[in-house]
Design a protein around this motif. Sequence first.
Motif, PDB file in Angstrom:
ATOM      1  N   TRP A  96      45.198  34.536  45.531  1.00  0.00           N
ATOM      2  CA  TRP A  96      43.934  34.696  45.896  1.00  0.00           C
ATOM      3  C   TRP A  96      43.724  34.504  47.449  1.00  0.00           C
ATOM      4  O   TRP A  96      42.807  34.789  48.145  1.00  0.00           O
TER       5      TRP A  96
ATOM      6  N   VAL B 141      36.553  40.484  44.899  1.00  0.00           N
ATOM      7  CA  VAL B 141      36.995  40.812  43.635  1.00  0.00           C
ATOM      8  C   VAL B 141      36.021  41.728  42.769  1.00  0.00           C
ATOM      9  O   VAL B 141      36.218  42.511  42.122  1.00  0.00           O
TER      10      VAL B 141
ATOM     11  N   ASP C 224      42.198  43.856  39.554  1.00  0.00           N
ATOM     12  CA  ASP C 224      42.965  42.831  40.098  1.00  0.00           C
ATOM     13  C   ASP C 224      43.835  41.957  39.298  1.00  0.00           C
ATOM     14  O   ASP C 224      43.353  41.169  38.586  1.00  0.00           O
TER      15      ASP C 224
ATOM     16  N   ASP D  44      43.695  47.032  46.881  1.00  0.00           N
ATOM     17  CA  ASP D  44      44.200  45.572  46.578  1.00  0.00           C
ATOM     18  C   ASP D  44      45.788  45.602  46.486  1.00  0.00           C
ATOM     19  O   ASP D  44      46.343  46.726  45.861  1.00  0.00           O
TER      20      ASP D  44
END
Length: 270
Positions: A41, A53, A60, A137
């Motif tokens: 992260w 997020v 994720d 992502d």
Amino acid sequence: MHYYRYSNAEVSCWYKYLLFSYNIVFWLAGVAFLAAGLWAWSEKGVLSDLTKVTGLHGLDPVVLVLLVGIVMFTLGFAGCVGALRENICLLKFFCGAIVFIFLLELAVAVLAFLFQDWVRDRVKEFFENNIKSYRDDIDLQNLIDSLQKINHCCGAQGPDDWDFNIYFNCSSESKSREKCGVPFSCCIPDPAQKVVNTQCGYDVRKKSKSQWDDQIFVKGCILALEAWLPRNIYIVAGVFIAISLLQIFGIFLARTLISDIEAVKAGNAF
């Protein structure tokens, strides 16, 4: 004449330190998962902006790593401290949580078997949502690429599922260079190429479907996973049984230690 009651009840050091050793492994694993998740992260800048997020439409993978880490850390800590301090409350919490997780796993397995069509629809919906967020992502992107390369598949039900992604969509409004293509992980690898060609999927869906077979995988990943499961049913069953036995062993150790502690307290009350 006076009669004296002598209690021989005592807490078994064998069970006590076996339970501690059992939990220290899970506690350390939980710390490792948490450290890996927080590091991932921090690399993506999520720790400084948590909206990254909440704004993601897909999954994720780091969230899953952190959830597993939190559960393992909490249960490992409760089991370790409960065993060393002979704390019945912590031991009962540990035992109850393991029982709950075990029953939840069993219920999910049974329901998945009984309602296969419903599960297939939910998996399809889940996969399509993640296709939409493929470029949003990097961890999700790597996860999808790995899934497609390992299973020789493309999309949820086929290559056309990549229309759900704005970069690969074939609509006339799309200005992306990847328009009407697929990710490189959908491409059939060329043994002669030592360097991965990340542009191999460009414009491939502009061609007729009869030409796709030579360039990309045309089977959907849901069908590929459905075909994979029967071929590896013994491995899946073995993993499930191994996890179940570990959980049952932990429950046995915790219940035995709780019984020993309660017996000692009852003996000391006289």
